[in-house]
Design a protein around this motif. Structure first.
Motif, short mmCIF file in Angstrom:
data_model
loop_
_atom_site.label_atom_id
_atom_site.label_comp_id
_atom_site.label_asym_id
_atom_site.label_seq_id
_atom_site.Cartn_x
_atom_site.Cartn_y
_atom_site.Cartn_z
N ALA A 155 0.81 -1.21 0.00
CA ALA A 155 0.00 0.00 0.00
C ALA A 155 0.85 1.27 0.00
N ASP A 156 2.05 1.20 0.55
CA ASP A 156 2.89 2.38 0.68
C ASP A 156 3.70 2.64 -0.59
N THR A 157 4.08 3.90 -0.77
CA THR A 157 5.00 4.26 -1.84
C THR A 157 6.39 3.75 -1.46
N LEU A 158 7.07 3.12 -2.41
CA LEU A 158 8.37 2.51 -2.15
C LEU A 158 9.50 3.35 -2.72
N LYS A 159 10.51 3.60 -1.90
CA LYS A 159 11.67 4.38 -2.30
C LYS A 159 12.92 3.51 -2.26
N ARG A 160 13.75 3.59 -3.30
CA ARG A 160 15.04 2.92 -3.30
C ARG A 160 16.11 3.95 -3.01
N ILE B 259 17.16 9.40 -1.57
CA ILE B 259 16.34 8.62 -2.50
C ILE B 259 16.99 8.60 -3.88
N ALA B 260 17.15 7.40 -4.40
CA ALA B 260 17.65 7.24 -5.77
C ALA B 260 16.50 7.26 -6.76
N ARG B 261 15.40 6.61 -6.40
CA ARG B 261 14.23 6.60 -7.28
C ARG B 261 13.03 6.04 -6.54
N THR B 262 11.87 6.24 -7.10
CA THR B 262 10.63 5.67 -6.57
C THR B 262 10.30 4.41 -7.38
N GLU B 263 10.00 3.34 -6.66
CA GLU B 263 9.66 2.08 -7.31
C GLU B 263 8.15 1.98 -7.51
N GLN B 264 7.75 1.43 -8.63
CA GLN B 264 6.34 1.20 -8.88
C GLN B 264 5.84 0.09 -7.95
N ARG B 265 4.72 0.37 -7.26
CA ARG B 265 4.21 -0.64 -6.31
C ARG B 265 3.13 -1.52 -6.94
N ASN B 266 2.69 -1.17 -8.17
CA ASN B 266 1.65 -1.95 -8.82
C ASN B 266 2.11 -3.41 -8.98
#
Length: 239
Positions: free
Chosen positions: A140-145, A154-161
């Motif tokens: 459910a949460d937004t994922l950050k790498r 933060i390097a990037r945001t990962e798609q959680r779909n």
């Protein structure tokens, strides 16, 4: 012959991330050792032939008197890793006449929020599946790498779909799981759960909706949350 059900609870870890000297499975939550809640949930499911707890050979904290009245067996065959403890436990189930085509449900002792209803929902969804399956929750949460330079930027945001967070129990045929773990070990694959071993040999386990209640107690602040949930009684549902 009808396949039987077995439960396996690897309980040989030290719980170093919990911040306590005592292994977390023996920490007190809602007046009981954490391990008690997992044992009680499986004990309430009479369809299981045996529940096996795997502890470390040198475990000095396990006290059978604290789990009196519950159906289970203990073997001191825990290994240096989770996958080693599970593999040794699968072999130990042969002492209880477990066959390769019987089902085993592997559950984390650090998930005390498990209930008989959750266990039976997994069994009902997976018992006719050719591979097996696990309890899990959609992310459910937004994922950050984070960056790889040692910082916490933060390097990037990962798609959680399409991403799910694995839980336990994880339910597979004993023979298939033993084969998968052995092959993964031989090929140097470091497993974090049983499903990853099954995936490693080319199978696709089934996902069954779990519950937030069934979260893994890992960090110091998690104990307070688990205590609140379990102290409130089985009627409390966290969604």
């Amino acid at each position: 012959m009808t396949s039987r059900l077995f439960a396996l609870i690897p309980c040989a870890g030290t719980g170093s991330r919990s911040g306590a000297a005592l292994p977390k499975q023996y920490r007190t939550i809602a007046g009981r050792d954490m391990l008690h809640f997992s044992l009680a949930a499986f004990d309430a499911c009479s369809e299981f032939a045996q529940t096996l707890v795997v502890i470390a050979p040198d475990d000095r904290h396990f006290d059978a008197g604290r789990f009196a009245g519950l159906r289970y067996a203990v073997r001191r065959c825990g290994g240096a890793s989770r996958q080693a403890s599970v593999f040794n436990g699968l072999n130990a189930l042969a002492e209880f006449d477990a066959r390769d085509d019987d089902w085993v449900l592997v559950h984390d002792a650090a998930r005390p929020g498990i209930t008989p209803e959750m266990i039976r929902s997994l069994i009902g969804a997976v018992k006719d599946d050719p591979v097996g399956g696990i309890m899990a929750l959609p992310v459910a949460d937004t994922l950050k790498r984070i960056a790889t330079d040692g910082t916490t930027r933060i390097a990037r945001t990962e798609q959680r779909n399409g991403l799910w967070q694995a839980q336990t129990p994880q339910m597979f045929r004993i023979g298939l799981l033993r084969e998968a773990i052995l092959r993964a070990q031989t090929e140097g694959h470091d497993l974090t759960d049983e499903a990853s071993a099954i995936e490693w040999i080319g199978h696709a386990p089934h996902l069954v909706q779990g519950s937030l209640r069934n979260f893994k107690v890992t960090y110091p602040e998690d104990f307070e949350l688990a205590d609140a949930i379990l102290s409130a009684g089985a009627s409390l549902q966290v969604e």
